[in-house]
Design an enzyme around this catalytic site. Structure first.
Site, PDB file in Angstrom:
ATOM      1  N   GLU A  38     -44.158  -0.388   6.459  1.00 44.60           N
ATOM      2  CA  GLU A  38     -43.547   0.539   5.517  1.00 44.60           C
ATOM      3  C   GLU A  38     -42.317  -0.178   4.959  1.00 44.60           C
ATOM      4  O   GLU A  38     -41.490  -0.674   5.721  1.00 44.60           O
ATOM      5  CB  GLU A  38     -43.129   1.822   6.247  1.00 44.60           C
ATOM      6  CG  GLU A  38     -42.487   2.798   5.290  1.00 44.60           C
ATOM      7  CD  GLU A  38     -42.050   4.102   5.941  1.00 44.60           C
ATOM      8  OE1 GLU A  38     -42.322   4.312   7.137  1.00 44.60           O
ATOM      9  OE2 GLU A  38     -41.415   4.889   5.220  1.00 44.60           O
ATOM     10  N   ARG A 264     -46.222  -2.146  22.096  1.00 46.79           N
ATOM     11  CA  ARG A 264     -45.238  -2.732  21.195  1.00 46.79           C
ATOM     12  C   ARG A 264     -44.360  -3.692  21.967  1.00 46.79           C
ATOM     13  O   ARG A 264     -44.309  -3.682  23.191  1.00 46.79           O
ATOM     14  CB  ARG A 264     -44.423  -1.687  20.441  1.00 46.79           C
ATOM     15  CG  ARG A 264     -43.769  -0.604  21.224  1.00 46.79           C
ATOM     16  CD  ARG A 264     -43.182   0.493  20.337  1.00 46.79           C
ATOM     17  NE  ARG A 264     -42.156   0.073  19.413  1.00 46.79           N
ATOM     18  CZ  ARG A 264     -42.206   0.297  18.105  1.00 46.79           C
ATOM     19  NH1 ARG A 264     -43.230   0.906  17.565  1.00 46.79           N
ATOM     20  NH2 ARG A 264     -41.216  -0.072  17.337  1.00 46.79           N
ATOM     21  N   LYS A 274     -36.412  -0.258  12.918  1.00 49.19           N
ATOM     22  CA  LYS A 274     -35.830  -0.449  11.589  1.00 49.19           C
ATOM     23  C   LYS A 274     -34.719   0.550  11.313  1.00 49.19           C
ATOM     24  O   LYS A 274     -33.709   0.212  10.717  1.00 49.19           O
ATOM     25  CB  LYS A 274     -36.916  -0.310  10.520  1.00 49.19           C
ATOM     26  CG  LYS A 274     -37.696  -1.586  10.307  1.00 49.19           C
ATOM     27  CD  LYS A 274     -38.674  -1.434   9.166  1.00 49.19           C
ATOM     28  CE  LYS A 274     -39.862  -0.629   9.594  1.00 49.19           C
ATOM     29  NZ  LYS A 274     -40.886  -0.512   8.559  1.00 49.19           N
TER      30      LYS A 274
HETATM   31  P1  ATP Z   1     -39.879   0.639  13.278  1.00 49.82           P
HETATM   32  O1  ATP Z   1     -39.957   1.582  14.433  1.00 49.82           O
HETATM   33  O2  ATP Z   1     -39.073  -0.564  13.536  1.00 49.82           O
HETATM   34  O3  ATP Z   1     -39.524   1.291  11.983  1.00 49.82           O
HETATM   35  P2  ATP Z   1     -42.521   0.919  12.476  1.00 49.82           P
HETATM   36  O4  ATP Z   1     -43.695   0.946  13.355  1.00 49.82           O
HETATM   37  O5  ATP Z   1     -42.124   2.218  11.977  1.00 49.82           O
HETATM   38  O6  ATP Z   1     -41.352   0.126  13.160  1.00 49.82           O
HETATM   39  P3  ATP Z   1     -43.918  -0.214  10.309  1.00 49.82           P
HETATM   40  O7  ATP Z   1     -43.395  -0.842   9.084  1.00 49.82           O
HETATM   41  O8  ATP Z   1     -44.671   1.045  10.192  1.00 49.82           O
HETATM   42  O9  ATP Z   1     -42.690  -0.042  11.259  1.00 49.82           O
HETATM   43  O10 ATP Z   1     -44.754  -1.256  11.158  1.00 49.82           O
HETATM   44  C1  ATP Z   1     -45.742  -2.076  10.639  1.00 49.82           C
HETATM   45  C2  ATP Z   1     -46.629  -2.518  11.759  1.00 49.82           C
HETATM   46  O11 ATP Z   1     -45.874  -3.209  12.732  1.00 49.82           O
HETATM   47  C3  ATP Z   1     -47.240  -1.335  12.462  1.00 49.82           C
HETATM   48  O12 ATP Z   1     -48.630  -1.603  12.650  1.00 49.82           O
HETATM   49  C4  ATP Z   1     -46.536  -1.241  13.758  1.00 49.82           C
HETATM   50  O13 ATP Z   1     -47.358  -0.753  14.762  1.00 49.82           O
HETATM   51  C5  ATP Z   1     -46.124  -2.689  14.007  1.00 49.82           C
HETATM   52  N1  ATP Z   1     -44.923  -2.741  14.827  1.00 49.82           N
HETATM   53  C6  ATP Z   1     -43.729  -2.162  14.574  1.00 49.82           C
HETATM   54  N2  ATP Z   1     -42.872  -2.365  15.577  1.00 49.82           N
HETATM   55  C7  ATP Z   1     -43.525  -3.105  16.499  1.00 49.82           C
HETATM   56  C8  ATP Z   1     -43.177  -3.636  17.770  1.00 49.82           C
HETATM   57  N3  ATP Z   1     -41.977  -3.471  18.302  1.00 49.82           N
HETATM   58  N4  ATP Z   1     -44.111  -4.353  18.433  1.00 49.82           N
HETATM   59  C9  ATP Z   1     -45.328  -4.545  17.903  1.00 49.82           C
HETATM   60  N5  ATP Z   1     -45.718  -4.070  16.722  1.00 49.82           N
HETATM   61  C10 ATP Z   1     -44.841  -3.347  16.013  1.00 49.82           C
HETATM   62 MG    MG Z   2     -44.206   3.144  11.090  1.00 49.67          MG
END
Ligand code: ATP
Ligand code: MG
Length: 564
Positions: A38, A264, A274
């Site tokens: 995102e 994760r 983020k």
């Molecule tokens: P954040 O919690 O930092 O905002 P998010 O999951 O909301 O992370 P996205 O932009 O939706 O952020 O993530 C893109 C991809 O990266 C998703 O498939 C998510 O599962 C993966 N991802 C995000 N954080 C991690 C992590 N700590 N370890 C592994 N994969 C991750």
């Molecule tokens: Mg997300």
């Protein structure tokens, strides 16, 4: 059938095993994955794990991986973030070819799928507000209650959804919900919201839409539209899988990607969220998204990490199904291993102390030969100027030195690496009693650093010739937080655990002359001091001052201080 090009002898992780089986059985002929960020912030090390997994398996199994922006939240997203993410994924070494997609490009199709659900009486417009929806939803132990709007006719729902789309309704007036099961043990399935009204400008679709699809509705259909075979996501989406499957099953879509969840990445002494990283940026706790202390991809890049080190780290930690906390030392070792092989060795004095060699002729200068990488002669050698006045580290002199201090003290002899043996004769002090200069003598017969008579000199120190030294600012970094899990304390906010000493700036460092030509991607081992790279501030600084970041120290000093 495509055979995996897997090279290591490590057993396959559970995801690669599934993919491998799907290719063997003929379920898929070609695998297609996606990385779906995102654009609401910069990518961090956790995303790197997902990027390495998604692009990695595509490469290994001869498939392809898409980059798809999951841009359904216009208020939090921006073009800046889109660009940063593109830059970061490329920098990590991955390429999606022409397969760059945006969920916003599917808004029309998603809208039509929503209409289809309404026509099947599988979705309805609900006028409960968000608080009421929460109330009606029930809890883990109590079933939910049906919304009073649940049994509207298809015609009424179509008319209301048209109103939602037309822009005549204010935000929050109503939502479109799936009609599933308010008593489902899986709360996700209790009539989840599919669409909401948002009168927001979208960075790509502009003002065309004022209804925006929710993640759960968007994601599965985007995957399906792109013919994704394996939709890899993190464990927090485990309960959402039922909804992912429900949407695709109910709509009888031509293909049905398989969602698989993995753990994760969490690293101690840092945060990987983020939203929280954004807070650090907005409140000025760090210098920006690319602050070298942040474990964002751009921060790691600026700090001096290499893409290879990050990829190796991700390969080493592997893919599993249980959440765990990885030690920061594992990441630091990955960059150490890479730089130990590839970084040129140079001399940089962090806290200079002047040395005058009293028996070295005034005005004389010579050059000594230094190895760029003592273990790898192929990296060549360089010439270093040597003269009567030098800088050494303040820490390499001690007045009342214990016996085992193999560096300088009055009457003791050390080796100036690649140059000569010197003996300290006198320490000159300023009015406050601080040692400001050492007066030493050298053994002219010890050129190269070996004693002509074979006498034993245990200490070897680095130095730079004063006349040619390049002044620089060095930034030494420590962990951003003082506790292992800054964001899991119930009572205290993660900001309370910021490490006040996470940045130490040394202003008066003296480097060997060649470093004046350093380029931004160059990385060096400053002998005995750690690995350094030029900071981006260096190029823009009008005063022309060189600024280097310490990427990592030579050894894991943290381990010793905080034994686990
Ligand atoms: P954040 O919690 O930092 O905002 P998010 O999951 O909301 O992370 P996205 O932009 O939706 O952020 O993530 C893109 C991809 O990266 C998703 O498939 C998510 O599962 C993966 N991802 C995000 N954080 C991690 C992590 N700590 N370890 C592994 N994969 C991750
Ligand atoms: Mg997300």
């Amino acid at each position: 059938m495509t055979q995996p090009a897997a090279s290591s002898d490590k057993p396959l992780d559970f995801i690669r095993q599934i993919i491998s089986d799907d290719l063997q059985s003929g379920k898929h002929r070609r695998i297609v994955t996606r990385f779906p960020p995102e654009p609401n912030g910069y990518l961090h090390i956790g995303h790197a794990k997902s990027i390495c997994l998604n692009f990695g398996v595509a490469q290994e199994y001869g498939g392809r991986c898409h980059l798809r922006f999951d841009d359904t939240n216009p208020d939090k997203e921006s073009r800046e973030y889109v660009e940063a993410i593109i830059r970061d994924v490329h920098w990590l070494g991955f390429d999606w070819g022409e397969h760059l997609y945006y969920a916003s490009d599917y808004f029309q199709q998603l809208y039509e799928f929503a209409l289809a659900l309404i026509k099947m009486d599988k979705a309805y417009v609900c006028h409960l507000n968000s608080e009421q929806i929460r109330e009606y939803r029930g809890t883990l132990t109590e079933p939910g209650r049906e919304s009073p709007y649940r049994n509207r006719s298809v015609e009424e729902n179509l008319a209301l959804f048209a109103d939602m789309k037309s822009g005549i309704l204010p935000e929050g007036a109503c939502v479109l919900r799936a009609k599933i099961d308010m008593t489902s043990p899986n709360i996700v399935m209790r009539d989840p919201v599919l669409y909401r009204i948002l009168h927001s400008h979208h960075h790509r679709s502009g003002d065309k839409w004022c209804i925006y699809p929710m993640y759960d509705f968007t994601h599965c259909l985007s995957d399906m539209l792109e013919d994704i075979t394996h939709s890899l996501c993190t464990l927090e989406f485990e309960n959402n899988r039922a909804l992912y499957d429900w949407v695709l099953d109910t709509l009888h879509t031509p293909t049905h990607p398989r969602q698989i969840e993995f753990a994760r990445l969490n690293i101690n002494y840092t945060i990987t969220s983020k939203r929280k990283l954004l807070q650090l940026v907005e409140e000025g706790k760090v210098s920006g998204w690319d602050d070298p202390r942040m474990l964002t991809i751009s921060g790691l890049r600026r700090r001096g990490y290499t893409p290879a080190a990050i990829r190796n780290f991700c390969a080493e930690i592997g893919i599993g199904k249980r959440d765990s906390l990885i030690d920061m030392g594992v990441l630091e070792n990955a960059i150490r291993d890479d730089l130990n092989q590839h970084a040129s060795r140079v001399f940089g004095v962090l806290e200079p102390l002047k040395v005058v060699i009293t028996n070295y002729p005034e005005g004389m200068e010579e050059e000594v030969v230094a190895q760029n990488h003592p273990q790898n002669p192929a990296m060549g050698e360089r010439r270093l100027p040597f003269g009567r006045e030098l800088f050494i580290e303040q820490a390499d002199f001690m007045e009342d030195a214990p016996k085992k201090f193999f560096r300088l003290s009055i009457g003791r002899e050390v080796r100036l690496r690649y140059a000569y043996l010197i003996t300290c004769q006198e320490a000159v002090k300023d009015a406050s009693g601080r040692v400001v200069e050492l007066r030493c003598t050298y053994d002219p017969a010890s050129r190269g650093g070996t004693a002509p008579d074979g006498r034993k000199v245990r200490g070897t120190i680095h130095w730079v010739a004063a006349a040619h030294a390049v002044p620089a600012e060095l930034r030494l970094y420590d962990r951003l937080f003082t506790v292992e899990e800054p964001d899991s304390d119930k009572e205290r906010h993660f900001m309370d655990f910021l490490n006040p000493d996470s940045l130490k700036v040394l202003n008066d460092c003296m480097l060997e002359p060649g470093l004046a030509q350093a380029q931004s991607e160059d990385r060096f081992q400053f002998e005995r001091q750690g690995y350094f790279c030029l900071d981006s501030d260096s190029a823009t600084d009008k005063k022309g001052k060189l600024v280097f970041n310490r990427i990592v120290s030579l050894r894991d000093s943290w381990k010793k201080i905080n034994p686990q």
